[in-house]
Motif scaffolding. Structure first.
Motif, mmCIF file in Angstrom:
data_model
loop_
_atom_site.group_PDB
_atom_site.id
_atom_site.type_symbol
_atom_site.label_atom_id
_atom_site.label_comp_id
_atom_site.label_asym_id
_atom_site.label_seq_id
_atom_site.Cartn_x
_atom_site.Cartn_y
_atom_site.Cartn_z
ATOM 1 N N ASP A 134 0.859 -1.182 0.000
ATOM 2 C CA ASP A 134 0.000 0.000 0.000
ATOM 3 C C ASP A 134 0.896 1.232 0.000
ATOM 4 O O ASP A 134 1.718 1.399 0.898
ATOM 5 N N PHE A 135 0.756 2.055 -1.028
ATOM 6 C CA PHE A 135 1.544 3.281 -1.146
ATOM 7 C C PHE A 135 0.618 4.467 -0.929
ATOM 8 O O PHE A 135 -0.439 4.553 -1.551
ATOM 9 N N ILE A 136 1.018 5.371 -0.041
ATOM 10 C CA ILE A 136 0.201 6.520 0.307
ATOM 11 C C ILE A 136 1.026 7.790 0.104
ATOM 12 O O ILE A 136 2.156 7.881 0.583
ATOM 13 N N VAL A 137 0.459 8.743 -0.607
ATOM 14 C CA VAL A 137 1.031 10.085 -0.698
ATOM 15 C C VAL A 137 0.049 10.970 0.040
ATOM 16 O O VAL A 137 -1.128 11.042 -0.328
ATOM 17 N N ASN A 138 0.509 11.633 1.130
ATOM 18 C CA ASN A 138 -0.446 12.440 1.873
ATOM 19 C C ASN A 138 0.077 13.831 2.193
ATOM 20 O O ASN A 138 1.271 14.097 2.134
ATOM 21 N N PHE A 139 -0.886 14.673 2.519
ATOM 22 C CA PHE A 139 -0.645 16.068 2.835
ATOM 23 C C PHE A 139 -1.323 16.355 4.169
ATOM 24 O O PHE A 139 -2.435 15.897 4.405
ATOM 25 N N LEU A 177 5.470 10.397 1.556
ATOM 26 C CA LEU A 177 5.259 9.177 0.793
ATOM 27 C C LEU A 177 5.489 8.021 1.764
ATOM 28 O O LEU A 177 6.550 7.938 2.394
ATOM 29 N N ILE A 178 4.486 7.149 1.889
ATOM 30 C CA ILE A 178 4.547 6.036 2.840
ATOM 31 C C ILE A 178 4.359 4.737 2.069
ATOM 32 O O ILE A 178 3.472 4.631 1.217
ATOM 33 N N GLY A 179 5.184 3.754 2.365
ATOM 34 C CA GLY A 179 5.051 2.419 1.790
ATOM 35 C C GLY A 179 4.791 1.420 2.897
ATOM 36 O O GLY A 179 5.522 1.379 3.883
ATOM 37 N N LEU A 180 3.732 0.636 2.748
ATOM 38 C CA LEU A 180 3.350 -0.352 3.768
ATOM 39 C C LEU A 180 3.245 -1.739 3.155
ATOM 40 O O LEU A 180 2.791 -1.894 2.018
ATOM 41 N N GLY A 239 3.308 -3.045 8.324
ATOM 42 C CA GLY A 239 4.251 -1.995 8.670
ATOM 43 C C GLY A 239 5.022 -1.527 7.462
ATOM 44 O O GLY A 239 4.959 -2.124 6.383
ATOM 45 N N GLY A 240 5.759 -0.447 7.651
ATOM 46 C CA GLY A 240 6.554 0.107 6.567
ATOM 47 C C GLY A 240 7.283 1.349 7.020
ATOM 48 O O GLY A 240 7.595 1.512 8.194
ATOM 49 N N ALA A 241 7.519 2.242 6.083
ATOM 50 C CA ALA A 241 8.277 3.452 6.373
ATOM 51 C C ALA A 241 7.760 4.610 5.545
ATOM 52 O O ALA A 241 7.074 4.418 4.535
ATOM 53 N N GLY A 242 8.116 5.811 5.993
ATOM 54 C CA GLY A 242 7.707 7.003 5.282
ATOM 55 C C GLY A 242 8.852 7.987 5.157
ATOM 56 O O GLY A 242 9.764 8.017 5.983
ATOM 57 N N ILE A 243 8.795 8.789 4.109
ATOM 58 C CA ILE A 243 9.755 9.865 3.889
ATOM 59 C C ILE A 243 8.974 11.067 3.391
ATOM 60 O O ILE A 243 7.988 10.916 2.655
ATOM 61 N N GLY A 244 9.405 12.236 3.809
ATOM 62 C CA GLY A 244 8.692 13.424 3.375
ATOM 63 C C GLY A 244 9.394 14.697 3.783
ATOM 64 O O GLY A 244 10.576 14.699 4.120
ATOM 65 N N ASP A 301 11.148 27.367 7.232
ATOM 66 C CA ASP A 301 12.207 26.357 7.220
ATOM 67 C C ASP A 301 11.610 25.001 6.902
ATOM 68 O O ASP A 301 10.506 24.669 7.332
ATOM 69 N N SER A 302 12.340 24.189 6.147
ATOM 70 C CA SER A 302 11.899 22.846 5.774
ATOM 71 C C SER A 302 12.893 21.819 6.274
ATOM 72 O O SER A 302 14.093 22.088 6.327
ATOM 73 N N GLU A 303 12.376 20.646 6.628
ATOM 74 C CA GLU A 303 13.232 19.550 7.083
ATOM 75 C C GLU A 303 12.729 18.240 6.507
ATOM 76 O O GLU A 303 11.539 18.077 6.245
ATOM 77 N N ILE A 304 13.652 17.304 6.339
ATOM 78 C CA ILE A 304 13.292 15.954 5.881
ATOM 79 C C ILE A 304 12.622 15.208 7.034
ATOM 80 O O ILE A 304 13.074 15.279 8.176
ATOM 81 N N ALA A 305 11.553 14.485 6.722
ATOM 82 C CA ALA A 305 10.831 13.688 7.712
ATOM 83 C C ALA A 305 10.982 12.206 7.376
ATOM 84 O O ALA A 305 10.713 11.796 6.249
ATOM 85 N N LEU A 306 11.424 11.420 8.331
ATOM 86 C CA LEU A 306 11.519 9.963 8.196
ATOM 87 C C LEU A 306 10.702 9.322 9.306
ATOM 88 O O LEU A 306 10.703 9.800 10.442
ATOM 89 N N SER A 307 10.023 8.213 8.989
ATOM 90 C CA SER A 307 9.205 7.542 9.997
ATOM 91 C C SER A 307 9.160 6.040 9.756
ATOM 92 O O SER A 307 9.380 5.565 8.645
#
Length: 164
Positions: A57-62, A74-77, A96-101, A111-117
């Motif tokens: 399951d791939f999710i692109v969210n805002f 962008l999350i991949g599960l 489970g999976g991981a996300g980057i954004g 200011d912007s920062e990379i998000a990992l989860s």
């Protein structure tokens, strides 16, 4: 030539019918689905079954909090779907999976920062009989790794997808 064409059509039809019957016998009424995800974070979701019970399951969210921040992720599960007895079309799933954004802070000069989860998921999945519609209701908690370490338990969402 005409007989060869009819033989080809017949074999193709029987093959497709056999695959559909096998998928339905295993409880998988669709292979792919694309649509919207609505909740704390809204976006687009695409689910693809790799076999009768396991899906990607791939999710692109805002997500935006007025005058504080906005995120794009962008999350991949990887999900495992299991049937619920006496409830045709309804399955529960976990995975489970991981996300980057990117986090964009609306104060501090944007200011912007990379998000990992690291993300988990627990939910219900329903495929409407006779219609190409799939709906999922789930909880998707996340362990935020960057920019700040923390646990985000607000990940409830409803996904409505076109199944094919």
């Amino acid at each position: 030539m005409k007989k060869l064409f009819l033989l080809f059509i017949t074999v193709g039809f029987l093959s497709i019918s056999s695959q559909e019957a096998k998928a339905q016998a295993l409880g998988n009424d669709y292979r792919n689905a694309i649509g919207g995800r609505f909740g704390v974070a809204n976006g687009i979701t695409f689910k693809h079954f790799v076999n009768s019970s396991d899906a990607l399951d791939f999710i692109v969210n805002f997500r935006s909090k007025k005058n504080q921040y906005s995120t794009f992720r962008l999350i991949g599960l990887y999900e495992r779907h299991l049937p619920i007895n006496n409830a045709p079309g309804l399955r529960w799933y976990y995975g489970g999976g991981a996300g980057i954004g990117v986090w964009d802070y609306k104060h501090d000069n944007h200011d912007s920062e990379i998000a990992l989860s690291i993300d988990g998921v627990l939910g219900l999945d329903y495929k409407f009989n006779g219609a190409p519609i799939n709906a999922s209701l789930d909880w998707k908690p996340a362990l935020e790794v960057t920019p700040d370490t923390g646990f985000d338990a607000e990940g409830f969402g409803l996904s409505i997808r076109f199944a094919f």
